[in-house]
Scaffold this motif. Sequence first.
Motif, PDB file in Angstrom:
ATOM      1  N   ILE A   4      43.935  49.617  40.767  1.00 19.32           N
ATOM      2  CA  ILE A   4      43.546  50.243  42.029  1.00 19.32           C
ATOM      3  C   ILE A   4      44.273  51.551  42.316  1.00 19.32           C
ATOM      4  CG2 ILE A   4      45.173  49.061  43.533  1.00 19.32           C
ATOM      5  CD1 ILE A   4      42.593  48.584  45.367  1.00 19.32           C
ATOM      6  N   GLU A  75      34.973  48.940  45.466  1.00 16.59           N
ATOM      7  CA  GLU A  75      36.056  48.255  44.766  1.00 16.59           C
ATOM      8  C   GLU A  75      35.989  46.755  45.032  1.00 16.59           C
ATOM      9  OE1 GLU A  75      39.344  47.856  42.276  1.00 16.59           O
ATOM     10  OE2 GLU A  75      38.019  49.563  42.555  1.00 16.59           O
ATOM     11  N   GLN A  81      34.666  50.710  37.635  1.00 17.98           N
ATOM     12  CA  GLN A  81      35.738  51.633  38.028  1.00 17.98           C
ATOM     13  C   GLN A  81      35.393  53.084  37.692  1.00 17.98           C
ATOM     14  OE1 GLN A  81      38.465  50.163  39.467  1.00 17.98           O
ATOM     15  NE2 GLN A  81      39.496  52.066  39.915  1.00 17.98           N
TER      16      GLN A  81
END
Length: 132
Positions: A4, A75, A81
């Motif tokens: 993240i 997310e 991603q």
Amino acid sequence: MHNISGIVYLILVACLLPYAFTIIAKMSSGFGAQDNKNPREFLTKATGMAARANAIQQNSFESLPLFIASILMAEYMVIDQTIIMTLGMAYIALRLIYAGCYLANLATLRSIVWLLSMCCPVYLLILVIRLT
């Protein structure tokens, strides 16, 4: 969930952009210590590039909730991603181009770039909707 840290950097940069334009607005308008008593009133009286920089920061704050929500929802829903980062970086880059167009007083190009920048978070939310 993926790494993240890239997402956090995207959000951090997007959150700091309006403040950068506030500094440009204040510096280009002759903002001084005495004006800090009522900085918003001072900036409403700005003209030229200072007024345009102030408009950039206002618009940047206005688009920020949509960007943050779309990034976090993407997310959360585990959108790839690469897609999140690509659209997030495109949003940031387009916002910088938008600011350059605004400062240069290129109204039509500015509006086109604004629309393209807004397509990035909207597309992310469309991807999220498709997964639900």
